[in-house]
Design a protein around this motif. Structure first.
Motif, PDB file in Angstrom:
ATOM      1  N   VAL A 117       0.665  -1.161   0.144  1.00  0.00           N
ATOM      2  CA  VAL A 117      -0.328  -0.373  -0.412  1.00  0.00           C
ATOM      3  C   VAL A 117       0.921   1.244  -0.100  1.00  0.00           C
ATOM      4  N   THR A 118       0.367   1.976  -1.016  1.00  0.00           N
ATOM      5  CA  THR A 118       1.688   3.746  -0.941  1.00  0.00           C
ATOM      6  C   THR A 118       0.593   4.770  -0.882  1.00  0.00           C
ATOM      7  N   PHE A 119      -1.157   4.225  -0.571  1.00  0.00           N
ATOM      8  CA  PHE A 119      -1.833   5.775  -0.107  1.00  0.00           C
ATOM      9  C   PHE A 119      -2.936   4.938  -0.132  1.00  0.00           C
ATOM     10  N   ILE A 120      -3.009   5.542   1.933  1.00  0.00           N
ATOM     11  CA  ILE A 120      -4.614   5.511   2.032  1.00  0.00           C
ATOM     12  C   ILE A 120      -5.542   6.179   2.264  1.00  0.00           C
ATOM     13  N   ASP A 121      -6.518   6.381   2.678  1.00  0.00           N
ATOM     14  CA  ASP A 121      -7.790   7.329   2.789  1.00  0.00           C
ATOM     15  C   ASP A 121      -8.443   6.495   3.926  1.00  0.00           C
ATOM     16  N   VAL A 122      -8.392   6.727   5.181  1.00  0.00           N
ATOM     17  CA  VAL A 122      -9.996   5.627   6.108  1.00  0.00           C
ATOM     18  C   VAL A 122     -10.274   7.181   6.990  1.00  0.00           C
ATOM     19  N   GLU A 123     -11.747   6.811   7.218  1.00  0.00           N
ATOM     20  CA  GLU A 123     -12.188   7.778   7.947  1.00  0.00           C
ATOM     21  C   GLU A 123     -13.057   7.163   8.905  1.00  0.00           C
ATOM     22  N   CYS A 124     -13.110   7.626  10.595  1.00  0.00           N
ATOM     23  CA  CYS A 124     -13.683   7.428  11.075  1.00  0.00           C
ATOM     24  C   CYS A 124     -12.563   5.730  12.031  1.00  0.00           C
ATOM     25  N   LEU A 125     -11.541   5.754  12.125  1.00  0.00           N
ATOM     26  CA  LEU A 125     -10.320   4.590  12.587  1.00  0.00           C
ATOM     27  C   LEU A 125     -10.359   5.398  13.984  1.00  0.00           C
ATOM     28  N   SER A 126      -9.773   4.520  15.010  1.00  0.00           N
ATOM     29  CA  SER A 126      -9.169   5.106  16.459  1.00  0.00           C
ATOM     30  C   SER A 126      -7.454   5.645  15.926  1.00  0.00           C
ATOM     31  N   VAL A 127      -7.044   5.828  17.226  1.00  0.00           N
ATOM     32  CA  VAL A 127      -5.687   6.299  16.823  1.00  0.00           C
ATOM     33  C   VAL A 127      -4.371   4.787  16.949  1.00  0.00           C
ATOM     34  N   GLU A 176      -5.588   2.023  16.004  1.00  0.00           N
ATOM     35  CA  GLU A 176      -5.743   1.402  14.294  1.00  0.00           C
ATOM     36  C   GLU A 176      -5.365   2.316  13.763  1.00  0.00           C
ATOM     37  N   CYS A 177      -5.057   3.668  13.609  1.00  0.00           N
ATOM     38  CA  CYS A 177      -4.032   4.432  12.766  1.00  0.00           C
ATOM     39  C   CYS A 177      -2.515   4.127  12.707  1.00  0.00           C
ATOM     40  N   ARG A 225     -10.250   9.472  19.944  1.00  0.00           N
ATOM     41  CA  ARG A 225      -8.875   8.170  20.552  1.00  0.00           C
ATOM     42  C   ARG A 225      -9.399   7.962  21.103  1.00  0.00           C
ATOM     43  N   SER A 226      -8.273   6.188  21.119  1.00  0.00           N
ATOM     44  CA  SER A 226      -8.359   5.276  22.076  1.00  0.00           C
ATOM     45  C   SER A 226      -8.590   5.234  23.643  1.00  0.00           C
ATOM     46  N   THR A 227      -9.394   4.987  23.631  1.00  0.00           N
ATOM     47  CA  THR A 227     -10.258   4.626  25.419  1.00  0.00           C
ATOM     48  C   THR A 227      -9.819   3.516  25.649  1.00  0.00           C
ATOM     49  N   ASN A 228     -10.343   2.443  25.246  1.00  0.00           N
ATOM     50  CA  ASN A 228     -10.977   1.401  25.711  1.00  0.00           C
ATOM     51  C   ASN A 228      -8.847   0.376  25.410  1.00  0.00           C
ATOM     52  N   GLN A 229      -8.211   0.469  24.960  1.00  0.00           N
ATOM     53  CA  GLN A 229      -7.028   0.072  24.953  1.00  0.00           C
ATOM     54  C   GLN A 229      -6.245   0.672  24.705  1.00  0.00           C
ATOM     55  N   PRO A 230      -4.591   0.458  25.005  1.00  0.00           N
ATOM     56  CA  PRO A 230      -3.557   1.213  24.858  1.00  0.00           C
ATOM     57  C   PRO A 230      -2.781   1.110  23.436  1.00  0.00           C
ATOM     58  N   VAL A 231      -2.596   2.494  23.012  1.00  0.00           N
ATOM     59  CA  VAL A 231      -2.296   2.539  22.209  1.00  0.00           C
ATOM     60  C   VAL A 231      -0.537   1.355  21.878  1.00  0.00           C
ATOM     61  N   GLU A 232      -0.084   1.054  20.423  1.00  0.00           N
ATOM     62  CA  GLU A 232       0.579   0.166  20.295  1.00  0.00           C
ATOM     63  C   GLU A 232       2.123   1.108  20.718  1.00  0.00           C
ATOM     64  N   SER A 233       2.973   0.489  20.503  1.00  0.00           N
ATOM     65  CA  SER A 233       4.426   1.470  20.530  1.00  0.00           C
ATOM     66  C   SER A 233       4.683   2.359  19.206  1.00  0.00           C
ATOM     67  N   ALA A 234       5.391   3.137  19.826  1.00  0.00           N
ATOM     68  CA  ALA A 234       5.471   4.370  18.804  1.00  0.00           C
ATOM     69  C   ALA A 234       5.906   4.448  17.813  1.00  0.00           C
ATOM     70  N   VAL A 235       6.017   4.187  16.563  1.00  0.00           N
ATOM     71  CA  VAL A 235       5.975   4.186  15.032  1.00  0.00           C
ATOM     72  C   VAL A 235       7.002   5.052  14.715  1.00  0.00           C
ATOM     73  N   THR A 236       8.058   4.074  13.733  1.00  0.00           N
ATOM     74  CA  THR A 236       8.918   5.354  12.805  1.00  0.00           C
ATOM     75  C   THR A 236       8.806   4.871  11.471  1.00  0.00           C
ATOM     76  N   HIS A 237       8.355   5.805  10.672  1.00  0.00           N
ATOM     77  CA  HIS A 237       7.727   5.283   9.407  1.00  0.00           C
ATOM     78  C   HIS A 237       8.663   6.237   8.329  1.00  0.00           C
ATOM     79  N   PRO A 238       9.801   5.549   7.756  1.00  0.00           N
ATOM     80  CA  PRO A 238      10.280   6.074   7.064  1.00  0.00           C
ATOM     81  C   PRO A 238      10.155   6.299   5.447  1.00  0.00           C
ATOM     82  N   ARG A 239       9.494   6.491   4.996  1.00  0.00           N
ATOM     83  CA  ARG A 239       8.184   6.072   4.024  1.00  0.00           C
ATOM     84  C   ARG A 239       7.314   7.426   3.631  1.00  0.00           C
TER      85      ARG A 239
END
Length: 537
Positions: free
Chosen positions: A267-277, A279-280, A300-314
């Protein structure tokens, strides 16, 4: 051309071109003369004689069409096919990029075939005209299945662009809806673009055959939501059983991320609507080749913690529209984007998270070139501090909502005072040294005398240390009298004469109404700035 329809209450009627035939030295051609005679005979004939007369009329109409249209029906079929291929529907994947006439464009094969039998024979033989498929699962037309089957057969084995819809108010799948899904599934290997704007439970019905060995899906659009609500639909799952699609462009609306079984690696392009942080962040972890993304109505994600931080290189281009400011803070705290070049953020009329943006820019060390802040609340000094972290910025769009917090006079004064840095000044301290385009939209009127100085000094336009601002655009309410004061306007003219673009649009006027040009016309000012009509006090 001439199309025939039967009116059983008064006999057949004939539709003719708007202009009469004059091919025979200003008179109707031989075929048209004979057709007119047969039409007279048809109007007086008994019903048992009609079929033979109608067939004669059809043959004559085909002959006439060949005479009336010497190009398409006289050139070799291969040449006519090339011409017709230019009419093949090209509908952009993103609905925002579609033209107003796209719904008409997709009917091109039927329009071409309706001209005459000769055109119809050519159109029917060109597979490229039949690769765009649009169907409704709540259709009550019993011919829907047969028409769809014939349409697909004419496309031969070319890749298909499939678009499936159902009316939001439809009670359920129609009698023919299941048949439509079945025939589409038979050609799952050929899906290149797949758009499903249907409720979640129906997505389970789209499967590829167990014999399928590959999938061709490049563009995938799944929409399970109402246009009036932003609520993820937990029902149903998009999964093609034994194969995993590898699309390059993905659009998701009101779908839970774990309900979509695809490979994100291409995937090189995404357009998403109505996701939690959360999921993003998960999506950024998985879509390692992603270059552009648009996050709409993120919450905002409230029910479960957000995954570890992400570094996206591209990732180079991100558009972020959040439900509130806390949501944007949570997302920005968990992402690092070293390749980011373009960012647009909209906090839905709430406070801009300048501290979180500042921190994200710092740890990303990105060379951001375009920055847009839309429908957000921020202080002018905080914005200036943030912009000092973006020395490579070339395009800036601001849309402040509070006059009490954002002082336009302070911001424009800083811009004016930093047009030409001092020779002894450290280049690392320059303020927006590469800015070329500026747009500011605000719900209040600007101080007019502060606009022109952002381009000064005009005599130093070619200086290497000067900010290369070429275009400034302001959008605001209409001024009193709906024109710019003449004294102010005369100060704008040297900027325009120097080849710079300065535009002022009004919020409450048509988009094509540009205030400076309208004011010049009002005062009778020409390109040289002289008034040839009036001198207003």
């Amino acid at each position: 051309m001439n199309l025939t329809s039967s009116d059983y209450s008064g006999g057949p009627t004939f539709h003719r071109p708007p202009q009469s035939c004059k091919l025979a030295n200003g008179h109707p051609c031989y075929s048209c003369v004979r057709m007119k005679g047969i039409e007279l005979g048809i109007s007086e004939a008994q019903w048992d004689l009609l079929p033979n007369l109608m067939e004669q009329h059809r043959r004559l109409r085909t002959e006439a069409n060949k005479m009336h249209n010497p190009l398409i029906l006289q050139v070799p079929p291969e040449v006519a096919s090339i011409i017709f291929k230019f009419c093949a529907p090209h509908v952009p994947f993103n609905p925002e990029d579609r033209s107003e006439n796209w719904a008409i464009d997709v009917k091109a094969p039927l329009v071409l075939g309706a001209v005459c039998r000769g055109w119809r024979d050519i159109a029917w033989s060109i597979p490229q005209l039949w690769t765009y498929i649009e169907t409704w699962l709540d259709s009550e037309h019993e011919t829907e299945y047969s028409v769809l089957s014939e349409w697909i057969s004419r496309s031969c084995q070319l890749p298909l662009s499939v678009h499936v819809y159902i009316d939001e108010d439809a009670p359920a799948l129609s009698l023919y809806g299941k048949q439509i899904i079945d025939i589409l599934n038979q050609h799952a290997e050929r899906w290149e673009t797949l758009e499903l704007s249907i409720p979640g439970p129906l997505m389970n019905m789209f499967k590829c055959n167990t014999e399928s060995t590959r999938l061709s899906i490049r563009n995938l659009r799944l929409d399970s939501g109402s246009p009036y609500h932003c609520l993820p639909d937990p029902r149903g799952e998009f999964a093609l059983v034994n194969l995993l699609p590898e699309p390059t462009n993905v659009y998701l609306r009101n779908r839970l991320l774990n309900s979509v079984s695809i490979s994100w690696s291409c995937v090189t392009f995404i357009d998403v609507e109505c996701l939690s942080v959360g999921e993003c962040v998960q999506l950024l972890h998985e879509a390692i080749t992603l270059e552009r993304c648009q996050f709409y109505s993120i919450y905002r994600s409230t029910n479960q913690p957000v995954e570890s931080a992400v570094t996206h290189p591209r990732l180079q281009d991100m558009k972020l529209i959040v439900v509130n400011s806390d949501t944007s803070k949570q997302l920005l705290d968990h992402i690092t984007l070293p390749a980011l070049q373009k960012l647009e953020i909209n906090t839905n009329l709430e406070e801009l998270p300048t501290a979180e943006l500042f921190a994200m820019f710092r740890r990303s060390s990105c060379r951001l070139k375009e920055f847009a802040v839309v429908s957000s609340d921020f202080l002018d000094d905080e914005m200036c501090g943030l912009l000092r972290e973006l020395p490579h910025l070339e395009r800036l769009v601001l849309s402040p909502i509070s006059r009490d917090k954002f002082s336009m006079s302070n911001f424009l004064t800083i811009l004016s005072n930093t047009n030409m840095p001092h020779e002894s000044q450290d280049p690392a301290t320059y303020f927006l040294p590469h800015l070329r385009f500026l747009q500011i939209q605000m719900p209040w009127e600007i101080e007019w005398n502060l606009i022109a100085p952002i381009f000064y000094p005009l005599e130093e336009l070619g200086h290497p240390r000067r900010r290369p601002l070429n275009c400034a655009r302001f959008v605001m309410p209409s001024p009193a009298g709906s024109v710019v004061e003449k004294e102010i306007l005369l100060g704008f003219l040297p900027i325009l004469e120097a080849g710079r673009e300065l535009e002022i649009f009004c919020l409450d006027v048509d988009d094509d109404f540009e205030l400076i040009q309208a004011s010049m016309e009002f005062y009778g000012l020409g390109d040289d700035g002289d008034s040839d009509e009036m001198d207003l006090e």
